[in-house]
Design a protein around this motif. Structure first.
Motif, PDB file in Angstrom:
ATOM      1  N   SER A  19       0.811  -1.215   0.000  1.00 21.54           N
ATOM      2  CA  SER A  19       0.000   0.000   0.000  1.00 21.54           C
ATOM      3  C   SER A  19       0.851   1.276   0.000  1.00 21.54           C
ATOM      4  N   LEU A  20       1.912   1.282   0.797  1.00 19.15           N
ATOM      5  CA  LEU A  20       2.743   2.486   0.935  1.00 19.15           C
ATOM      6  C   LEU A  20       3.673   2.729  -0.253  1.00 19.15           C
ATOM      7  N   GLN A  21       3.987   1.680  -0.995  1.00 10.75           N
ATOM      8  CA  GLN A  21       4.870   1.757  -2.158  1.00 10.75           C
ATOM      9  C   GLN A  21       6.196   2.440  -1.818  1.00 10.75           C
ATOM     10  N   GLU A  22       6.526   3.592  -2.407  1.00  6.99           N
ATOM     11  CA  GLU A  22       7.832   4.235  -2.202  1.00  6.99           C
ATOM     12  C   GLU A  22       8.048   4.727  -0.768  1.00  6.99           C
ATOM     13  N   GLU A  23       6.981   4.795   0.008  1.00  6.35           N
ATOM     14  CA  GLU A  23       7.081   5.248   1.403  1.00  6.35           C
ATOM     15  C   GLU A  23       7.125   4.076   2.387  1.00  6.35           C
ATOM     16  N   ALA A  24       7.402   2.878   1.884  1.00  4.90           N
ATOM     17  CA  ALA A  24       7.386   1.677   2.719  1.00  4.90           C
ATOM     18  C   ALA A  24       8.728   1.486   3.410  1.00  4.90           C
ATOM     19  N   TYR A  25       8.929   2.199   4.501  1.00  6.33           N
ATOM     20  CA  TYR A  25      10.109   2.034   5.343  1.00  6.33           C
ATOM     21  C   TYR A  25       9.638   1.871   6.776  1.00  6.33           C
TER      22      TYR A  25
END
Length: 112
Positions: A19-25
């Motif tokens: 769901s978070l894609q590029e913000e998946a940290y």
């Protein structure tokens, strides 16, 4: 369905990464899960799940750019693999099929 060895918490973490894609940290995954589950989670539990799923081939990760805001530290950003997307679709289909076999609940869910 092929046996996936994906636990409930791992599935939630994996869905969050997708769901978070590029913000998946780490911190953002924790924040999103805590918001949706309405409970506190430990960073360690999330990091352990991320590591296990990377070892199983559900995730890949790479370091982002170092930022001054983070004191020069880089974020490890996670991404769901095509295998993970396939497994998530399979799990969704299995769950949907099971929900549909519960007459009263299935009807209530359709009208909600």
């Amino acid at each position: 369905m092929k046996k996936t060895k994906l636990g409930e918490f791992e599935e939630l973490v994996l869905l969050t990464v997708a769901s978070l894609q590029e913000e998946a940290y780490g911190v953002e995954i924790k924040r999103e899960l805590e918001s949706r589950l309405n409970e506190r989670l430990s960073v360690g539990s999330i990091q352990s799940a991320l590591k296990r799923m990377e070892e199983k081939g559900f995730l890949t990760s790479e370091f982002g750019e170092a930022t001054q805001k983070r004191g020069g530290k880089r974020k490890r950003i996670y991404a769901a693999t095509p295998y993970a997307h396939r497994v998530l679709r399979e799990l969704k289909d299995v769950r949907a099929g099971l929900w549909e076999t519960i007459p009263h609940l299935a009807h209530d869910l359709k009208s909600a």
